[in-house]
Design an enzyme around this catalytic site. Structure first.
Site, PDB file in Angstrom:
ATOM      1  CG  HIS B  47       8.698   5.105  -2.997  1.00  0.00           C
ATOM      2  ND1 HIS B  47       7.927   5.954  -3.764  1.00  0.00           N
ATOM      3  CD2 HIS B  47       7.951   4.794  -1.911  1.00  0.00           C
ATOM      4  CE1 HIS B  47       6.763   6.149  -3.149  1.00  0.00           C
ATOM      5  NE2 HIS B  47       6.742   5.460  -2.030  1.00  0.00           N
ATOM      6  CD  GLU B  50       6.920   0.589  -0.669  1.00  0.00           C
ATOM      7  OE1 GLU B  50       5.677   0.717  -0.569  1.00  0.00           O
ATOM      8  OE2 GLU B  50       7.724   1.457  -0.269  1.00  0.00           O
ATOM      9  CG  HIS B  51       3.884   2.375  -4.572  1.00  0.00           C
ATOM     10  ND1 HIS B  51       2.769   3.166  -4.541  1.00  0.00           N
ATOM     11  CD2 HIS B  51       4.668   2.806  -3.545  1.00  0.00           C
ATOM     12  CE1 HIS B  51       2.874   4.055  -3.552  1.00  0.00           C
ATOM     13  NE2 HIS B  51       4.025   3.855  -2.938  1.00  0.00           N
ATOM     14  CD  GLU B 126       4.213   7.830  -1.443  1.00  0.00           C
ATOM     15  OE1 GLU B 126       4.064   6.981  -2.346  1.00  0.00           O
ATOM     16  OE2 GLU B 126       4.736   7.577  -0.344  1.00  0.00           O
TER      17      GLU B 126
END
Lengths: 414, 409
Positions: B47, B50-51, B126
């Site tokens: 994840h 992905e950023h 997040e």
């Protein structure tokens, strides 16, 4: 036959307006019935009435029990949509186009002939109380409830969820009276988008809703006189929730598109100001955005960020700094990107029936007419950086109402 | 509607469903990597990576990436799951070339140290954001409890600890292993110029080299587990229910989907009538989530904490009754129609369609048109459901409760 993206309008003698946009290439149809009877017209002391009434409508209508009614909707494959909101209550859904007349007949029962069974009232009331309680487990949502309350001292400061006192004071009889008062055709809007034959649709709507009569109570004004400057909600959370609200221009204002482009420069795509300055350059938060809260005859600009406590003050300061700094100058490229994004999304949304039905009902409610895609395109294309800067000189970002939710309050500008 | 498929020399697969009548074109890289492919000490790296793919390449800065997406008016984003990481965008057809140039370049990121340090802060925010959402937390907890030591139980976001400790070199090594062209599928939907896309991507990726991208598939047998996560700061009881379903490769995915809907798919489902209509729970949901070789039903309910035991008892009763008696033809008929309708609506736009085109290929290496999927839903019978339930999937129900609670039963 209107051109692609154009629509039909029909006002029935009883005050119900039908707006419909044909999208013939599509197999589906979406519809929304809007009644201008949301939480702002809840009777004083009975806050939450609109929500309980809307829920109770689904508990039997037109001679069907709750279960029979639900099964009838499901048998059509209908995807339900709608809720009790602040200014309005909506009922609707989307399904395969051939079943649209049957679905409208069911919704005519729901809206005109709900059973409102008294024995079902306690369950609906219990649900409403639980949904209000659930707000405590949803800090971001709770922040926006308080932001609205701090900004609008009157009925526009309510939440459709209601208040605990209001929900407890409600009775089955009060809800029945409220139904008789509020569910009336004057000012109601039925929007349809997708595949249909106009002549058949208008006949169906005449037949189903033509006999309906009366007018709902008038709506109060969205008055924010005497709003609060700062409110802090103490709650132990992982992130501090930050909300800012200040006056904006309503949808019918000549400078509406100028304002809309100003907000898009701030918070359109990922290259817009807030995302770049608050998240990308400083890593202060995951979620940061600004948007326009549009009501009938009023609007407010809202900005939001959520961040951990040790960076909350810096986040608030940077956020306000960016709102103010916009008036100091805008690059042509920033405006060009905002414009491209908006125009592309207009085209792309025109492929989705549900998005179109929402556009129809919203425009008709806010403006009393539906803007064509060409009108919106022209409005957006006419906006220049000079016009935005002049607009920001006339309507600077200031006089904020600020709400924070978290362990301790923040320093807010004087 | 025309379909296309080609595998380039470097192993990159391109697939497309071309609809010349559509007003936009959608494209997306479906990378076969996610939380399940992570070693425990790098939990959350998929994840985070992905950023980082939005943070620039050899020829683009971080600002360039965001700016170019906006310049072409794209509707774009990315998401990471247990098994896949997906990067996508939809644009007006004339911008297809620029969209492809950008997405393809992003697959070869710079992963610069200073960007890594900055983005780590965003990831930690997040994680903090989701910690404030009990509904999300309880489902995450339930996934971990149900899948136990199987990699499908791993967290997508990772933890504050795993992300804080993560080093950029570990991410670079992970990227090397997982983003080889043979582990990627580039999918298209809508008004696509297929020949131009193939030509452009072939040229842009000619230096890419295939690699070995293994995925572990340990055995898994579901066990009924009950777990309570006490938290006095939370006001409601949040319940998650998990039980075995079928894999994304199974022919029974449509049966499982309908069973999930009939048992607990919101308004009009059996759990709704049992729990929400009488006012015992303020919401219920149940969906079937099919994955690589395994699948599961995930359910959720929230209620007053003191009612938790009663809500759970009733929910178990609903599962037992469905298992014992099955569903009527009328009930299955309604669910069939709802599912067919939902599919038509979700896939009206190229972006909605892209999702299905990409995952159908990643999981099953095939195209399924909207019409084919609708036919499959419409052919499910009450007998199919009965046969499915004969395996008694709900007997292995895992329950996780989060809230001001000590016990649940």
């Amino acid at each position: 036959m209107p051109l692609p993206g154009a629509h039909y309008t029909l006002r029935l003698p009883n005050g119900l307006t039908l707006v419909a946009e044909p999208i013939p290439a599509i197999r589906a149809a979406a519809f929304q019935m809007l009644l201008p009877s949301g939480a702002i017209t809840d009777p004083e002391g009975l806050e939450g009435a609109a929500t309980v009434l809307e829920g109770l409508c689904y508990r039997g209508a037109g001679g069907r029990t709750a279960r029979q009614f639900s099964d009838a909707l499901d048998a059509l494959g209908l995807q339900r949509a709608g809720n009790a909101d602040l200014e309005s209550v909506t009922f609707g859904g989307a399904l395969l186009a051939d079943d649209l007349p049957e679905a409208l007949a069911l919704y005519a029962d729901l809206i005109l002939r709900p059973a409102l069974p008294p024995e079902q009232f306690p369950s609906e009331q219990a649900l409403a109380l639980q949904r209000l309680e659930r707000l405590e487990d949803s800090p971001a949502e709770k922040l926006f409830v308080h932001l609205r309350r701090a900004y609008f001292p009157g009925p526009y400061g309510r939440t459709p969820l209601g208040s605990e006192a209001g929900l407890r004071a409600l009775t089955a009889d009060a809800v029945r009276e409220d139904f008789a008062r509020r569910y009336r055709p004057e000012g109601a809007i039925l929007a349809v988008a997708g595949r249909f034959v106009w002549g058949e649709l208008s006949d169906t709507v005449h037949r189903l809703f033509g006999e309906w009569e009366g007018a709902p109570p008038g709506q109060p004004d969205p008055d924010c006189t005497g709003r609060e400057r700062y409110r802090h909600i103490p709650q132990e959370t992982n992130q501090v929730q930050i909300g800012i609200q200040y006056p904006g221009l309503p949808a019918e204002h000549p400078e509406y598109y100028v304002q809309r482009m100003a907000i898009a420069v701030l918070s359109g795509g990922m290259s817009a100001r807030l995302f770049t300055e608050v998240r990308e350059k400083r890593g202060l938060c995951y979620a940061v955005r600004a948007g326009l809260l549009t009501m009938r005859g009023a609007a407010a600009i809202q900005a939001y960020a959520g961040t951990q406590p040790d960076r909350a003050q810096e986040t608030l300061d940077v956020l306000i700094g960016e709102l103010v700094r916009l008036a100091e100058g805008i690059e042509e490229e920033e405006l060009a990107r905002a414009r491209t994004g908006l125009l592309a999304s207009l085209v792309m949304q025109s492929e989705a029936t549900r998005a179109r039905a929402l556009h129809l009902v919203r425009d008709q409610f806010l403006l009393g007419r539906v803007r064509s895609l060409d009108e919106i395109r022209a409005g957006v294309e006419a906006v220049t950086t000079d016009a935005i800067l002049e607009h920001l000189r006339q309507h600077p970002a200031r006089d904020f109402t600020i709400v924070t939710l978290g362990s301790s309050p923040l320093e807010v500008p004087a | 509607m025309k379909t296309h498929h080609i595998v380039l020399d470097n192993g990159l697969t391109l697939i497309g469903e071309e609809n010349p009548a559509a007003l936009s074109a959608a494209a997306g890289y479906f990378v076969r990597t996610g939380a399940r492919d992570e070693a425990p000490e790098v939990s959350g790296v998929s994840h985070f990576l992905e950023h980082m793919l939005f943070k620039g390449t050899a020829r683009r800065s971080a600002d360039d990436v965001n700016r170019e997406f906006d310049e072409i008016g794209a509707d774009y984003n990315a998401f990471t799951g247990d098994e896949y990481t997906v990067y996508y965008g939809a644009v007006l057809p004339e911008e297809q070339g620029r969209l492809l140039d950008l997405l393809t370049d992003m697959m070869r990121p710079s992963l610069r140290d200073e960007d890594f340090v900055m983005e780590k802060k965003v990831i930690l925010e997040e994680i903090a954001l989701y910690k404030d959402r009990p509904r999300f937390c309880v489902i995450d907890e339930a996934r971990a409890t149900y899948y136990y030591q199987h990699p499908l139980g791993q967290s997508v976001l990772g933890s504050t600890e795993s992300i804080s400790a993560l080093e950029a070199d570990r991410m670079r090594a992970y990227w090397e292993r997982r983003y080889a062209p043979n582990n990627l599928v580039l999918a298209f939907a809508g008004c696509v110029d297929w020949d131009a896309a193939v030509e452009q991507v072939t040229r842009a990726t000619r230096e890419w080299r295939p690699a070995d991208c293994p995925r572990e598939h340990p055995d898994f047998v579901a066990q009924p587990r009950v777990r309570v996560v006490p938290d006095e700061k939370i006001h409601r009881a949040h319940l998650a229910l998990v039980s075995p379903g079928v894999s994304a490769q199974s022919d029974e995915v449509y049966v499982a989907d309908l069973i999930g809907d009939m048992v607990g798919g919101g308004d009009g489902s059996r759990l709704y009538w049992s729990l929400v209509e009488p006012g015992l729970a303020d919401s219920v949901a149940l969906t079937h989530d099919p994955e690589d070789r395994f699948g599961a039903f995930f359910g959720y309910a929230s209620c007053d904490p003191e009612r938790t035991a009663e809500v759970l008892r009733r929910a178990r009763g609903v599962f037992e009754k469905a298992t014992a008696e099955g569903f009527t033809e009328e009930e299955v008929g309604r669910a069939r129609r709802k599912a067919a309708c939902a599919r038509v609506l979700h896939q009206e736009t190229p972006l909605g369609r892209l999702y299905h085109v990409g995952f159908d290929w990643q999981y099953r290496q095939e195209f399924r048109t909207v019409d084919e999927v609708i036919d499959r839903y419409l052919s499910v019978t009450a007998d199919d459901c009965r046969r499915f339930l004969e395996r008694r999937p709900f007997d292995a129900l895992t329950v996780v409760a989060l809230g001001p609670l000590e016990t649940v039963e």
